[in-house]
Design an enzyme around this catalytic site. Structure first.
Site, PDB file in Angstrom:
ATOM      1  N   GLU A   1      16.557  70.265   5.422  1.00 58.53           N
ATOM      2  CA  GLU A   1      17.304  69.133   5.964  1.00 58.53           C
ATOM      3  C   GLU A   1      16.680  67.805   5.552  1.00 58.53           C
ATOM      4  O   GLU A   1      17.382  66.859   5.182  1.00 58.53           O
ATOM      5  CB  GLU A   1      17.378  69.231   7.494  1.00 58.53           C
ATOM      6  CG  GLU A   1      18.282  70.324   8.019  1.00 58.53           C
ATOM      7  CD  GLU A   1      19.745  70.080   7.678  1.00 58.53           C
ATOM      8  OE1 GLU A   1      20.173  68.907   7.633  1.00 58.53           O
ATOM      9  OE2 GLU A   1      20.462  71.066   7.452  1.00 58.53           O
TER      10      GLU A   1
ATOM     11  N   GLN B   1      18.556  62.613   0.809  1.00 60.72           N
ATOM     12  CA  GLN B   1      18.812  61.672  -0.282  1.00 60.72           C
ATOM     13  C   GLN B   1      18.922  62.347  -1.637  1.00 60.72           C
ATOM     14  O   GLN B   1      18.900  61.684  -2.655  1.00 60.72           O
ATOM     15  CB  GLN B   1      17.691  60.633  -0.369  1.00 60.72           C
ATOM     16  CG  GLN B   1      17.815  59.514   0.632  1.00 60.72           C
ATOM     17  CD  GLN B   1      16.794  58.444   0.336  1.00 60.72           C
ATOM     18  OE1 GLN B   1      15.601  58.689   0.338  1.00 60.72           O
ATOM     19  NE2 GLN B   1      17.261  57.240   0.060  1.00 60.72           N
ATOM     20  N   THR B   2      19.051  63.653  -1.641  1.00 61.20           N
ATOM     21  CA  THR B   2      18.996  64.396  -2.894  1.00 61.20           C
ATOM     22  C   THR B   2      20.140  65.397  -2.961  1.00 61.20           C
ATOM     23  O   THR B   2      20.447  66.046  -1.965  1.00 61.20           O
ATOM     24  CB  THR B   2      17.646  65.138  -3.011  1.00 61.20           C
ATOM     25  OG1 THR B   2      16.577  64.231  -2.737  1.00 61.20           O
ATOM     26  CG2 THR B   2      17.467  65.740  -4.389  1.00 61.20           C
TER      27      THR B   2
ATOM     28  N   LEU C   1      12.313  62.967  -4.309  1.00 62.66           N
ATOM     29  CA  LEU C   1      13.006  63.390  -3.097  1.00 62.66           C
ATOM     30  C   LEU C   1      13.307  62.242  -2.135  1.00 62.66           C
ATOM     31  O   LEU C   1      13.567  62.469  -0.964  1.00 62.66           O
ATOM     32  CB  LEU C   1      12.178  64.463  -2.383  1.00 62.66           C
ATOM     33  CG  LEU C   1      12.111  65.799  -3.113  1.00 62.66           C
ATOM     34  CD1 LEU C   1      11.039  66.694  -2.502  1.00 62.66           C
ATOM     35  CD2 LEU C   1      13.469  66.496  -3.094  1.00 62.66           C
TER      36      LEU C   1
ATOM     37  N   TYR D   1      20.718  63.793  14.134  1.00 68.25           N
ATOM     38  CA  TYR D   1      21.438  64.656  13.195  1.00 68.25           C
ATOM     39  C   TYR D   1      20.564  65.831  12.753  1.00 68.25           C
ATOM     40  O   TYR D   1      20.990  66.994  12.795  1.00 68.25           O
ATOM     41  CB  TYR D   1      21.899  63.865  11.972  1.00 68.25           C
ATOM     42  CG  TYR D   1      22.586  64.747  10.953  1.00 68.25           C
ATOM     43  CD1 TYR D   1      23.952  64.991  11.035  1.00 68.25           C
ATOM     44  CD2 TYR D   1      21.864  65.371   9.942  1.00 68.25           C
ATOM     45  CE1 TYR D   1      24.575  65.830  10.130  1.00 68.25           C
ATOM     46  CE2 TYR D   1      22.481  66.218   9.030  1.00 68.25           C
ATOM     47  CZ  TYR D   1      23.839  66.440   9.132  1.00 68.25           C
ATOM     48  OH  TYR D   1      24.447  67.287   8.245  1.00 68.25           O
TER      49      TYR D   1
ATOM     50  N   ASP E   1      28.795  65.028   9.725  1.00 68.86           N
ATOM     51  CA  ASP E   1      28.331  64.293   8.560  1.00 68.86           C
ATOM     52  C   ASP E   1      29.537  63.740   7.806  1.00 68.86           C
ATOM     53  O   ASP E   1      30.683  63.829   8.281  1.00 68.86           O
ATOM     54  CB  ASP E   1      27.447  65.167   7.664  1.00 68.86           C
ATOM     55  CG  ASP E   1      28.223  66.301   6.988  1.00 68.86           C
ATOM     56  OD1 ASP E   1      29.429  66.486   7.275  1.00 68.86           O
ATOM     57  OD2 ASP E   1      27.614  67.006   6.157  1.00 68.86           O
TER      58      ASP E   1
END
Length: 322
Positions: free
Chosen positions: A62, A67-68, A107, A147, A165
């Site tokens: 998670e 961001q990847t 990452l 989240y 999301d």
């Protein structure tokens, strides 16, 4: 968005209002739920973290995914969990090594590596090596927001609420005319999810958004299981809420933060100007990208607990915090 007409004119008795708009879910919610779960269980992308209920491995996935792209996360996740297979192993690791791994695999923000390291220490030292099992409990871990906590609770313990999301919002907006409002999306997602099924359901609805209901939809191509209930499919109107875009990485502060960490990992410690010349070719001590700019970058990294700054003989020396 004005409510689009449904193909069959039907709606659930559970009607919601959001400002001047109303929206409803289909009457046959059980059929809607079964269709999605059957579709997901019949065929879905086989990410390794979907084959485990280990909360540590799921937390790593998670945090890495924030961001990847998922395709790139797979290799990084496998290497990370092989090198540090448990919270105990990660807690014992040198933070500079963890941050260095993060940087070398691109990452995203390095402070996420720091928080993951701290969270592992918390699990070992404050929770006797066992993860909290509820979303509220998981939020006590460093860097774990609502989240991520809900995702770990769902996928590790089957004990979460509906995940909301960008993919889930797009699905709800198109299929059931849910207005572009966070509270409305959350209400719809939780109404759709069957009780006690957060693990399979959240995986399934995110897969629907990620595979079928993309920004350019692939309804027929992948056999979307919700076509018979979907307003967008009936009307051909596939508009969706705006999707926030990531700032460009090239030339960003985020890029140079990563370069600072990577360079200090290689050279252990460097004086200010030496570091500046090593991280960008246009570094000039008195220029736009000079000492003042670099000091600001290092100050941010110091605040994040990643870098230590010392003054020696009138010179600023930077090193990674150990």
């Amino acid at each position: 968005m004005s409510e689009r007409d449904r193909a069959d004119g039907s709606g659930s008795e559970d009607e919601h209002e959001d400002g001047d708009e109303t929206w409803t879910l289909p009457d046959d919610l059980e059929a809607v739920r079964e269709a999605l779960v059957d579709w997901y269980e019949g065929d879905h992308r086989d990410f390794p973290w979907r084959r485990t209920d280990d909360p540590y491995e799921i937390l790593v996935s998670e945090v890495m995914s924030q961001q990847t792209q998922l395709g790139r996360v797979v290799d990084a996740w496998a290497e990370f969990t092989e090198r540090w297979p448990t919270t105990a192993a990660l807690a014992d690791a040198d933070r500079a090594d963890v941050v260095g791994f993060w940087t070398s695999h691109s990452l995203g923000y390095n402070n996420r590596a720091k928080y993951l390291h701290e969270a592992a220490r918390q699990v070992e030292e404050e929770f006797d090596g066992a993860f909290p099992t509820s979303p509220d409990g998981l939020q006590e871990l460093m860097g774990v927001g609502p989240y991520t906590a809900n995702a770990v609770a769902s996928f590790a313990f089957n004990n979460g609420d509906a995940v909301v999301d960008t993919n889930v919002k797009r699905v709800c907006y198109r299929a059931f005319d849910v207005p572009d409002d966070d509270a409305a999306f959350e209400a719809a997602a939780n109404d759709l999810m069957p009780d006690g099924c957060s693990r399979v359901w959240n995986n399934a609805i995110m897969e629907l958004g990620g595979v079928a209901c993309q920004q350019t939809p692939r309804c027929d191509e992948v056999g979307c299981p919700w076509r018979e209930w979907c307003s967008a499919y009936a009307s051909g109107d596939f508009t969706a809420p705006d999707v926030p875009t990531q700032p460009a990485f090239e030339g960003s502060r985020r890029q140079f933060r990563g370069r600072v960490v990577g360079t200090l990992r290689e050279y252990d410690e460097l004086e200010l100007d030496t570091l500046g010349h090593r991280i960008r070719v246009d570094y000039a001590p008195g220029g736009e990208y000079g000492r003042e700019w670099l000091r600001g970058l290092l100050s941010d990294l110091e605040d994040d607990g990643l870098v230590t700054l010392e003054t020696r003989a009138g010179e600023t020396v930077a090193s990674l915090r150990r």
